[in-house]
Design a protein around this motif. Sequence first.
Motif, PDB file in Angstrom:
ATOM      1  N   ASN A  47       8.544 -35.345  58.465  1.00 35.36           N
ATOM      2  CA  ASN A  47       8.206 -34.626  59.693  1.00 35.36           C
ATOM      3  C   ASN A  47       9.418 -34.628  60.630  1.00 35.36           C
ATOM      4  O   ASN A  47       9.599 -35.546  61.432  1.00 35.36           O
ATOM      5  CB  ASN A  47       7.008 -35.257  60.389  1.00 35.36           C
ATOM      6  N   LYS A 330       0.725 -27.936  61.802  1.00 35.23           N
ATOM      7  CA  LYS A 330       0.173 -29.089  61.091  1.00 35.23           C
ATOM      8  C   LYS A 330       1.005 -30.337  61.326  1.00 35.23           C
ATOM      9  O   LYS A 330       0.473 -31.448  61.479  1.00 35.23           O
ATOM     10  CB  LYS A 330       0.082 -28.771  59.603  1.00 35.23           C
ATOM     11  N   LEU A 331       2.328 -30.166  61.387  1.00 35.14           N
ATOM     12  CA  LEU A 331       3.218 -31.306  61.614  1.00 35.14           C
ATOM     13  C   LEU A 331       3.156 -31.791  63.065  1.00 35.14           C
ATOM     14  O   LEU A 331       3.180 -33.002  63.325  1.00 35.14           O
ATOM     15  CB  LEU A 331       4.653 -30.931  61.241  1.00 35.14           C
ATOM     16  N   SER A 334       0.062 -33.907  63.442  1.00 31.68           N
ATOM     17  CA  SER A 334      -0.089 -35.100  62.592  1.00 31.68           C
ATOM     18  C   SER A 334       0.117 -36.381  63.404  1.00 31.68           C
ATOM     19  O   SER A 334       0.744 -36.367  64.453  1.00 31.68           O
ATOM     20  CB  SER A 334       0.921 -35.052  61.447  1.00 31.68           C
ATOM     21  N   LYS A 335      -0.428 -37.485  62.884  1.00 31.30           N
ATOM     22  CA  LYS A 335      -0.305 -38.778  63.577  1.00 31.30           C
ATOM     23  C   LYS A 335       1.051 -39.396  63.323  1.00 31.30           C
ATOM     24  O   LYS A 335       1.688 -39.120  62.324  1.00 31.30           O
ATOM     25  CB  LYS A 335      -1.420 -39.710  63.085  1.00 31.30           C
TER      26      LYS A 335
END
Length: 335
Positions: A47, A330-331, A334-335
Amino acid sequence: MTKITKKDIENFRSAMGTLPSQSPKKTYKYKNDITSIYVKMTDYPKNPYQIIARAVSATWGDNESGSTQKWEKLTPENRYRLALSHLTGNTLPQASEGIQFQFEVNGLSRHDFDQHARARVGAHFMSIGTRDNNKLDADILLYDDVTERMDKEPEYKEKVEEWIKKTKDLYEDSINYSESSWQTGRAFLPQSVNHSYIFGMNYLALKGQMARRLMACEQEGIVALHWLIREQIADIFPLLANFLQPVCDKVKRCVYMEGPEGMTKYFSNLFDGCGRWEVKKEENQVYREFNKSCTDYQRLKELNIPVKEPNEFQHFGFDDYDSLNEKDKKLFESK
């Protein structure tokens, strides 16, 4: 302890192509240097936007959290805004150095490799040897205008094929001489010989190199390669790729004919501009050795190289999170 066996050694040598039974067969093959390119992105960050956001926000914080845990506290929209600030040059550049890529390249000439491997900061190159390998099977890679002329002129084609045959035959004769080696034979290998390599580069270095290498003032193989590299990054990280642009598209003028190199613009312009952008300084249009651009973008497109037009690069503002590609969203989420 597991010992290296003969089977292990044969596996090594088979993979490397150095088994005695794998001695390459001589060929006289030649290819167009644009259509022969193979490039594959073999490693990239999980990421890159998180890498950027954590890095550029590291200088703020209270005693409890300090430089840490910023990503977790930010909304996806604010993570995007933080990354965008960096990608548009509004933060210190170091964060981009943490984004590392690796690529495999084949089907490129030695002279293209030499130009690519000039990169030193933020990059590393490991290429195939001509001392350690028998190159009898190596393709000869010819400029597009050479292969086009060969298609039109049988006599010219015959001359080129005769040269290739003599070159390979001389190389074979040299390496087969009892007192010689592959090292001796490389004295007769041309710059157009196929040269494969692996390279790694961080995003900051890649962005700087692409600013020049995506422009049509560079030779066609290196231009085609960088548009192909850019496309592979775009397939996974569209937002990152959007900022990999020719420098002329960023400043909206022809920097080749106007020249950023000081006095050299008056004596080193081998080629004309490509016409992508207007040349504003008339005196720099007078002197050029060849009345054409070094690389023809239209020809690259015809040969399936993914060259983008200036209007195809997107402008992103702080409130444009919803216009992001879903891969990027989506990135950021993300966590």
